[in-house]
Write a protein that holds these residues in place. Sequence first.
Motif, PDB file in Angstrom:
ATOM      1  N   ILE A   1       9.950  13.879  -7.648  1.00 48.18           N
ATOM      2  CA  ILE A   1       9.983  12.628  -8.406  1.00 48.18           C
ATOM      3  C   ILE A   1       9.142  11.563  -7.702  1.00 48.18           C
ATOM      4  O   ILE A   1       8.492  10.722  -8.348  1.00 48.18           O
ATOM      5  CB  ILE A   1      11.436  12.152  -8.583  1.00 48.18           C
ATOM      6  N   PHE A   2       9.128  11.579  -6.383  1.00 44.65           N
ATOM      7  CA  PHE A   2       8.270  10.671  -5.616  1.00 44.65           C
ATOM      8  C   PHE A   2       6.883  11.272  -5.405  1.00 44.65           C
ATOM      9  O   PHE A   2       5.873  10.591  -5.513  1.00 44.65           O
ATOM     10  CB  PHE A   2       8.886  10.379  -4.241  1.00 44.65           C
ATOM     11  N   GLN A   3       6.867  12.550  -5.095  1.00 45.40           N
ATOM     12  CA  GLN A   3       5.631  13.184  -4.650  1.00 45.40           C
ATOM     13  C   GLN A   3       4.570  13.259  -5.733  1.00 45.40           C
ATOM     14  O   GLN A   3       3.392  12.953  -5.482  1.00 45.40           O
ATOM     15  CB  GLN A   3       5.947  14.585  -4.132  1.00 45.40           C
ATOM     16  N   MET A   4       4.946  13.669  -6.940  1.00 44.25           N
ATOM     17  CA  MET A   4       3.962  13.856  -8.002  1.00 44.25           C
ATOM     18  C   MET A   4       3.189  12.578  -8.327  1.00 44.25           C
ATOM     19  O   MET A   4       1.956  12.585  -8.384  1.00 44.25           O
ATOM     20  CB  MET A   4       4.629  14.412  -9.266  1.00 44.25           C
ATOM     21  N   PRO A   5       3.872  11.429  -8.534  1.00 42.12           N
ATOM     22  CA  PRO A   5       3.098  10.199  -8.806  1.00 42.12           C
ATOM     23  C   PRO A   5       2.174   9.806  -7.661  1.00 42.12           C
ATOM     24  O   PRO A   5       1.055   9.330  -7.897  1.00 42.12           O
ATOM     25  CB  PRO A   5       4.200   9.144  -9.014  1.00 42.12           C
ATOM     26  N   VAL A   6       2.631  10.004  -6.424  1.00 45.88           N
ATOM     27  CA  VAL A   6       1.809   9.659  -5.257  1.00 45.88           C
ATOM     28  C   VAL A   6       0.540  10.507  -5.232  1.00 45.88           C
ATOM     29  O   VAL A   6      -0.576   9.987  -5.066  1.00 45.88           O
ATOM     30  CB  VAL A   6       2.609   9.852  -3.953  1.00 45.88           C
ATOM     31  N   ILE A   7       0.694  11.821  -5.380  1.00 43.28           N
ATOM     32  CA  ILE A   7      -0.454  12.729  -5.318  1.00 43.28           C
ATOM     33  C   ILE A   7      -1.415  12.472  -6.470  1.00 43.28           C
ATOM     34  O   ILE A   7      -2.638  12.369  -6.278  1.00 43.28           O
ATOM     35  CB  ILE A   7       0.020  14.192  -5.340  1.00 43.28           C
ATOM     36  N   ILE A   8      -0.861  12.378  -7.680  1.00 42.73           N
ATOM     37  CA  ILE A   8      -1.715  12.191  -8.862  1.00 42.73           C
ATOM     38  C   ILE A   8      -2.463  10.861  -8.778  1.00 42.73           C
ATOM     39  O   ILE A   8      -3.663  10.785  -9.099  1.00 42.73           O
ATOM     40  CB  ILE A   8      -0.868  12.262 -10.151  1.00 42.73           C
ATOM     41  N   THR A   9      -1.783   9.813  -8.318  1.00 42.52           N
ATOM     42  CA  THR A   9      -2.445   8.506  -8.152  1.00 42.52           C
ATOM     43  C   THR A   9      -3.580   8.595  -7.130  1.00 42.52           C
ATOM     44  O   THR A   9      -4.677   8.081  -7.350  1.00 42.52           O
ATOM     45  CB  THR A   9      -1.435   7.438  -7.722  1.00 42.52           C
ATOM     46  N   ALA A  10      -3.298   9.259  -5.994  1.00 42.74           N
ATOM     47  CA  ALA A  10      -4.307   9.377  -4.936  1.00 42.74           C
ATOM     48  C   ALA A  10      -5.531  10.157  -5.417  1.00 42.74           C
ATOM     49  O   ALA A  10      -6.680   9.766  -5.154  1.00 42.74           O
ATOM     50  CB  ALA A  10      -3.693  10.049  -3.714  1.00 42.74           C
ATOM     51  N   ILE A  11      -5.292  11.255  -6.128  1.00 48.15           N
ATOM     52  CA  ILE A  11      -6.417  12.055  -6.632  1.00 48.15           C
ATOM     53  C   ILE A  11      -7.280  11.231  -7.585  1.00 48.15           C
ATOM     54  O   ILE A  11      -8.517  11.263  -7.518  1.00 48.15           O
ATOM     55  CB  ILE A  11      -5.897  13.337  -7.321  1.00 48.15           C
ATOM     56  N   ASN A  12      -6.630  10.488  -8.451  1.00 51.19           N
ATOM     57  CA  ASN A  12      -7.396   9.714  -9.441  1.00 51.19           C
ATOM     58  C   ASN A  12      -8.046   8.482  -8.837  1.00 51.19           C
ATOM     59  O   ASN A  12      -9.023   7.959  -9.393  1.00 51.19           O
ATOM     60  CB  ASN A  12      -6.481   9.342 -10.617  1.00 51.19           C
ATOM     61  N   MET A  13      -7.546   8.006  -7.704  1.00 50.09           N
ATOM     62  CA  MET A  13      -8.200   6.891  -7.011  1.00 50.09           C
ATOM     63  C   MET A  13      -9.509   7.326  -6.350  1.00 50.09           C
ATOM     64  O   MET A  13     -10.475   6.545  -6.294  1.00 50.09           O
ATOM     65  CB  MET A  13      -7.268   6.323  -5.933  1.00 50.09           C
ATOM     66  N   PHE A  14      -9.543   8.571  -5.868  1.00 46.64           N
ATOM     67  CA  PHE A  14     -10.686   9.005  -5.049  1.00 46.64           C
ATOM     68  C   PHE A  14     -11.550  10.085  -5.717  1.00 46.64           C
ATOM     69  O   PHE A  14     -12.461  10.596  -5.091  1.00 46.64           O
ATOM     70  CB  PHE A  14     -10.195   9.509  -3.702  1.00 46.64           C
ATOM     71  N   LYS A  15     -11.253  10.423  -6.960  1.00 50.92           N
ATOM     72  CA  LYS A  15     -12.030  11.490  -7.629  1.00 50.92           C
ATOM     73  C   LYS A  15     -13.458  11.024  -7.925  1.00 50.92           C
ATOM     74  O   LYS A  15     -13.729   9.838  -8.048  1.00 50.92           O
ATOM     75  CB  LYS A  15     -11.321  11.937  -8.907  1.00 50.92           C
TER      76      LYS A  15
END
Length: 407
Positions: free
Chosen positions: A393-407
């Motif tokens: 519940i915490f991990q998925m938003p963090v990872i997805i946000t990070a990927i989309n910030m730096f893609k």
Amino acid sequence: MNFGFNELGVLFNFDMIGTIAIGLISLIVGKKMKEKLTFLDRFGIPAAVLGGILFATIHLIIRVIGVGSISYDTTFQTPFMVVFFTTIGLGSSIEGLKKGGKLLIIFWLLSGVMTFMQTVIGVSLAKVTGINPLLGVMAGSVSMSGGHGSAGAFGQTIEELGVTGGLTVALSAATFGLIAGGLLGSPLAIHLIRKFNLKPKDVVNKDQVEKKSSTERREITFNSMMSHVTMLSIVMTLGIALSTFLKSQLGIALPSYVGAMFCAIIFNNLNIKFKWLDLDRNLLNIIGETSLNIFLSMALISLKLWELAALAVPLLIILMAQVLFMWVYTRFIVFKAMGGDYDAAVMISGMCGSGLGATTNAMINMEEVSSKYGYTVNPYLIVPLTGAFLIDIFQMPVIITAINMFK
């Protein structure tokens, strides 16, 4: 399977069926390795990882010595991945949250902070060492608290974004984490128990803390298999459609399994209330474990280890920083926040295991401590529940946000 030639020599080209076959062979080899090398059980390294890395290493060797190369068709890798994460979603329920009480909420929140910091460390050091920040995301919570399943899924996602070596970095980091989590967890807990002379309260027998199936094991029949496969297919279809819709409408990078897992969680909790289908948890576990092993085997045999050459030093720096953070965080923050008592010491051994590797690692660490000093109920309720589901519940938003910030 067919043969050809390229600039590296003989090209061994495996089609979809051949790739599954090689993956399963590597899995069997990995199981044999665990049987012969019993110390590997101490780190909880899956057979699929052992066999897959062995086969990937063989591929690296034949390239280096100029014999040739191997090409795999991993088309089936994604469907097996989605099946596995769907079964994980089907194992979650709101009822489980009520059992853990206040301690579960605290441990869950602390785990959320951990996943956020793992991603921050990975991205920050990736920038410092001059590599793509997305590789830092892969060496963060994706592979640390996410384990091999998450590493394989998100590694594939960033490779689709054009980041060379994403999958190799993620799976390599996850393997490092498994070993590090095993080496760190139980020794740290034992040190704290001795340092503060901690004593367990309300000691129980080992069989009272072992996870028991809530339903009796049933005979697996054609009808039961078909009903569960049908249900899984429908949930997966809806989930993949949700992921596709979100990707197209929001323009974000999102693995297909995220939508499937989300739909599975909703279905399971509604099914508990309305009783649409009598789920056989044992059958779902078999389907999930089989899918995970096939998915991991295919991902690992196709690792391009030569892509690690230029990334070895930056990756090692990031991973050592992750281990150092885990030690400081669990020793000085989590231990005190969870009460500074015996249960807290056992739980931080579990957090080291699941936070750097997998829930299996957490259980192995806690068993190592509990077998010496005594079994108590709370660690065996809180740690597996958090590591297996709640942390996402915490991990998925963090990872997805990070990927989309730096893609």
